[in-house]
Design an enzyme around this catalytic site. Structure first.
Site, short mmCIF file in Angstrom:
data_model
loop_
_atom_site.label_atom_id
_atom_site.label_comp_id
_atom_site.label_asym_id
_atom_site.label_seq_id
_atom_site.Cartn_x
_atom_site.Cartn_y
_atom_site.Cartn_z
N GLY A 122 0.71 -1.38 -0.01
CA GLY A 122 -0.07 0.16 0.00
C GLY A 122 0.77 1.26 -0.08
CG ASP A 123 2.66 5.04 -1.86
OD1 ASP A 123 3.67 5.14 -0.91
OD2 ASP A 123 2.36 6.35 -2.29
CB SER A 124 -1.02 7.08 1.63
OG SER A 124 -1.90 5.91 2.12
#
Length: 211
Positions: A80-82
């Protein structure tokens, strides 16, 4: 069914644990800047929703093979990345108090879009069977803080290592007026999206629960 989390983010780990899942967290060791620069060098500027997907995929794929302890990866791998978008500008982790202060003065009393990328690899049997992914967004509206509150919050160090220089599940929670969208997206992954991706790979969500 094991879920391998390609992240050392305490927030992502705690979010999954609260949902009944005990993932095996492994640091992906991805140079995020290098990944983005390499892509943009070939294809041009990345929109934020594509950027978080690219990095989520890179993190998940970094775990292919074995864990640092030599254990074969057998299960689902999640990366995941934000990134936080305010007035068309991407706000990643500020890292320094000066940048965090600048970010807060820009978003104080306003709003922004928190994008989270998700990439899930079916690695059952020790091989890549299939991969699915999706980016999701939540709109965050901030309360109006006075400068003393901003300075005190930054002094805690919490805002320095999170996208957008804020949290919704810790000290920064009282400074958030509302979240439109899946609230867990703001923490770094959308649980509802992850559930859909898990089911898309033919795995029951409840099969990931701690037994």
């Amino acid at each position: 069914m094991r879920l391998y989390l390609a992240s050392t983010s305490p927030a992502r780990l705690q979010t999954l644990r609260a949902a009944g899942i005990e993932p095996i967290a492994v640091a992906p060791g991805v140079d995020e800047r290098a990944v983005v620069e390499a892509y943009e060098g070939q294809h041009g500027p990345l929109p934020v929703e594509r950027m978080v997907q690219l990095l989520a995929q890179a993190k998940a794929e970094a775990l292919l093979g074995t864990t640092p302890g030599g254990e074969p990866i057998d299960g689902l791998i999640f990366g995941g990345d934000s990134a936080f978008l305010v007035d068309g500008r991407i706000h990643g982790k500020p890292h320094t108090p000066e940048v965090a202060k600048e970010r807060w003065l820009a978003q104080n009393g306003g709003s922004g879009a928190l994008w989270s990328g998700h990439w899930l690899i079916d690695h059952r049997g020790g091989r890549v069977n299939r991969a699915v992914g999706r980016a999701d967004v939540a709109t965050v509206r901030f309360a109006t803080l006075d400068e003393a509150e901003i300075d005190a919050y930054i002094a805690t160090g919490e805002p320095l290592a999170v996208a957008g220089a804020f949290t919704v599940d810790s000290l920064g929670g009282p400074f958030i007026r509302s979240v439109e969208g899946d609230p867990s997206t703001v923490v770094g992954l959308s649980l509802s999206t992850l559930r859909e991706l898990v089911r898309e790979l033919g795995v029951p969500w409840t099969g990931l629960w701690i037994r």
